[in-house]
Design an enzyme around this catalytic site. Structure first.
Site, PDB file in Angstrom:
ATOM      1  N   LYS A 203      58.390  27.393 -35.165  1.00 25.92           N
ATOM      2  CA  LYS A 203      58.415  28.811 -35.492  1.00 25.92           C
ATOM      3  C   LYS A 203      58.521  29.610 -34.201  1.00 25.92           C
ATOM      4  O   LYS A 203      57.688  29.472 -33.306  1.00 25.92           O
ATOM      5  CB  LYS A 203      57.149  29.186 -36.252  1.00 25.92           C
ATOM      6  CG  LYS A 203      57.068  30.673 -36.540  1.00 25.92           C
ATOM      7  CD  LYS A 203      55.933  31.003 -37.464  1.00 25.92           C
ATOM      8  CE  LYS A 203      55.854  32.510 -37.672  1.00 25.92           C
ATOM      9  NZ  LYS A 203      54.767  32.871 -38.568  1.00 25.92           N
ATOM     10  N   LYS A 259      62.068  28.212 -38.338  1.00 28.32           N
ATOM     11  CA  LYS A 259      62.017  29.637 -38.672  1.00 28.32           C
ATOM     12  C   LYS A 259      62.174  30.499 -37.428  1.00 28.32           C
ATOM     13  O   LYS A 259      61.509  30.190 -36.435  1.00 28.32           O
ATOM     14  CB  LYS A 259      60.665  29.904 -39.311  1.00 28.32           C
ATOM     15  CG  LYS A 259      60.409  31.331 -39.671  1.00 28.32           C
ATOM     16  CD  LYS A 259      59.024  31.480 -40.210  1.00 28.32           C
ATOM     17  CE  LYS A 259      58.761  32.946 -40.444  1.00 28.32           C
ATOM     18  NZ  LYS A 259      57.377  33.228 -40.583  1.00 28.32           N
TER      19      LYS A 259
END
Ligand code: PBG
Length: 335
Positions: A203, A259
């Site tokens: 992330k 992400k």
């Protein structure tokens, strides 16, 4: 690419297979189906009207009864799983985010209701403190920095509360080191060995999360974005993403996520090639806003939605978290 000759023009013409719809379909290498989609939904307290989110046109915050209706529609369209995010009232936000592990909190209530009314729909819950902290960080602050190990203790409590409510997939999005192993052990210790862990493994500290922070009301009064670079990854790094994924798999993650999505397709491909495990992309709020905004202006045709989702599949993702899930599933059904 193989080393023998793949032919040459004019005997070989790559356009032949593109000539008709049937042969285009026959040679298609990838597909998107509704079974590839996870639908993130913002939940609001009370029983008022749906609340629009200005930077995400078409996405509203839903009360629990509105959520049940919407989730029923998603399930009927073949979407396997929904992901829940709370818009927490300002009064419940504290320095330590303790509302996160209150078993009567909005998310736990929503999960119980969903599992009661739609038992066959998968429910994923985000684990991180940012919807509950007054400062908007994902963890506990000590001297202005997010502290790792004490944050893990809080995340474990939050995960257990969600699992007790009936959550099927716990998805830690906080990026603390070691949280996957700690959460796995705690879940197993309470007999939740069937509860899956989807790690937000790679992330990035991204500006593409802007609209999400409006959606969960974690924008600060100053309007200055919360700086999460002390725990989320540097967009400059690719090798490090593989290390993060390896770390979480070793600690028991069942599924891993990259992400944001579109600017990190290379990372999805590398993760899939290296580990061969269930890998997901999160097409985040800013990606939604870009496409939605351009479609609403008439600058882009709405076909960009399925094209972007197909891009994730081609890059190696097994599925995509997307705010377009219901819209995309409807388009897929219409053919
Ligand atoms: C919270 C969290 C974020 C998102 C999912 N979980 C925001 C952040 O890390 O600041 C972003 C999702 C989106 O932008 O759609 N830890």
């Amino acid at each position: 690419m193989s080393s023998y000759s793949l032919g040459a023009y004019p005997r070989t013409r790559l356009r032949r297979n593109r000539h008709d719809d049937w042969s285009r379909r026959l040679v298609a290498e990838h597909t998107v189906t509704s079974a590839d989609l996870i639908w993130p939904v913002f939940v609001q307290p009370g029983d008022g009207a749906r609340q629009p989110i200005a930077s995400m046109p078409g996405v509203d915050r839903l009360t629990v009864p509105q959520l049940i209706d919407a989730a029923g529609e998603a399930a009927a369209l073949g979407i396997p799983c929904i992901a829940l995010f709370p818009a927490t009232e300002a009064e419940l936000k504290t320095e330590d985010g303790r509302e996160a592990w209150n078993e009567q909190n909005l998310i736990c209530q929503a999960v119980r209701e969903l599992k009661r009314q739609l038992p066959d729909l998968g429910v994923l819950c985000d684990v991180a403190l940012d919807p509950y902290t007054s400062h908007g960080h994902d963890g506990l602050l000590v001297d202005g920095r997010v502290t790792n190990d004490r944050t893990i203790e809080a995340l474990v409590k939050q995960s257990l509360a969600q699992a007790r409510a009936g959550c099927d997939v716990i998805a830690p999005s906080d990026m603390m080191d070691g949280r996957i192993g700690a959460i796995r052990d705690a879940l197993d210790g309470e007999g939740f060995e069937h509860v899956r862990l989807m790690s937000y493994a790679a992330k990035y500290a991204s500006a593409f999360y802007g609209p999400f922070r409006e959606a969960i009301k974690s924008k600060r009064a100053s309007n200055q974005p919360v700086d999460k670079r002390g725990y989320q990854m540097d967009p400059a790094n690719g090798e490090e993403a593989l290390r993060e994924v390896a770390f979480d798999l070793a600690d028991g993650a069942d599924m891993v996520m990259v992400k944001p999505g579109l600017p990190y397709l290379d990372i999805i491909r590398r993760v899939k090639d290296e580990f061969h495990v269930p890998t997901y992309a999160y097409q985040v709020s800013g990606e939604y806003a870009m496409l939605r905004g351009a479609i609403d202006q008439g600058w882009l045709d709405e076909r960009v939605v399925l094209e972007a989702l197909l891009g994730f599949k081609r890059a190696g993702a097994d599925g995509v978290l997307t705010y377009f899930a219901v819209e995309a599933a409807k388009r897929l059904k219409a053919g």
